[in-house]
Design an enzyme around this catalytic site. Structure first.
Site, PDB file in Angstrom:
ATOM      1  N   ALA A 106       0.795  -1.222   0.000  1.00  0.00           N
ATOM      2  CA  ALA A 106       0.000   0.000   0.000  1.00  0.00           C
ATOM      3  C   ALA A 106       0.834   1.282   0.000  1.00  0.00           C
ATOM      4  CB  ALA A 106      -0.939  -0.005   1.213  1.00  0.00           C
ATOM      5  N   ASP A 107       2.150   1.164  -0.182  1.00  0.00           N
ATOM      6  CA  ASP A 107       3.014   2.354  -0.141  1.00  0.00           C
ATOM      7  C   ASP A 107       4.176   2.215  -1.128  1.00  0.00           C
ATOM      8  OD1 ASP A 107       3.888   4.832   0.769  1.00  0.00           O
ATOM      9  OD2 ASP A 107       4.990   3.990   2.462  1.00  0.00           O
ATOM     10  N   PRO A 108       3.869   1.996  -2.430  1.00  0.00           N
ATOM     11  CA  PRO A 108       4.944   1.723  -3.392  1.00  0.00           C
ATOM     12  C   PRO A 108       5.586   2.979  -3.990  1.00  0.00           C
ATOM     13  CG  PRO A 108       2.852   1.471  -4.473  1.00  0.00           C
ATOM     14  CD  PRO A 108       2.557   1.822  -3.029  1.00  0.00           C
TER      15      PRO A 108
ATOM     16  N   ASN B 229      10.593   2.671  -1.600  1.00  0.00           N
ATOM     17  CA  ASN B 229      10.202   1.306  -1.239  1.00  0.00           C
ATOM     18  C   ASN B 229      10.341   0.328  -2.398  1.00  0.00           C
ATOM     19  OD1 ASN B 229       9.580   1.963   1.375  1.00  0.00           O
ATOM     20  ND2 ASN B 229       7.386   2.127   1.040  1.00  0.00           N
TER      21      ASN B 229
END
Length: 81
Positions: free
Chosen positions: A25-27, A31
């Site tokens: 949920a945080d690409p 990351n």
């Protein structure tokens, strides 16, 4: 190589959303990593999400209606989401 990495990211994200229902949920760029063999790798799994079957199929409908430029279908999809 950039186009290949973008394509890999799109395939990976689509698989997470539409096949698996469990996604990163945080690409953001901090990351994601390109390894020594040129493969895309996800890092930092602190924010993950789940989609149930109804949500997965609703998102598929959004993609199809977007690709078909079906504004009425998109409006219907977003109301149902």
């Amino acid at each position: 190589q950039r186009a290949r990495l973008v394509a890999a990211g799109v395939r990976c994200t689509a698989r997470q959303f539409f096949e698996v229902g469990f996604f990163h949920a945080d690409p953001h760029p901090g990351n994601l990593l390109v390894d020594g063999r040129g493969r895309l790798a996800y890092l930092d799994f602190g924010r993950m999400g789940r989609l149930d079957d109804d949500d997965r199929f609703a998102l598929m409908s959004v993609v199809v209606n977007f690709a078909n430029r079906d504004a009425a279908g998109l409006a219907r999809d977003f109301r149902e989401l």
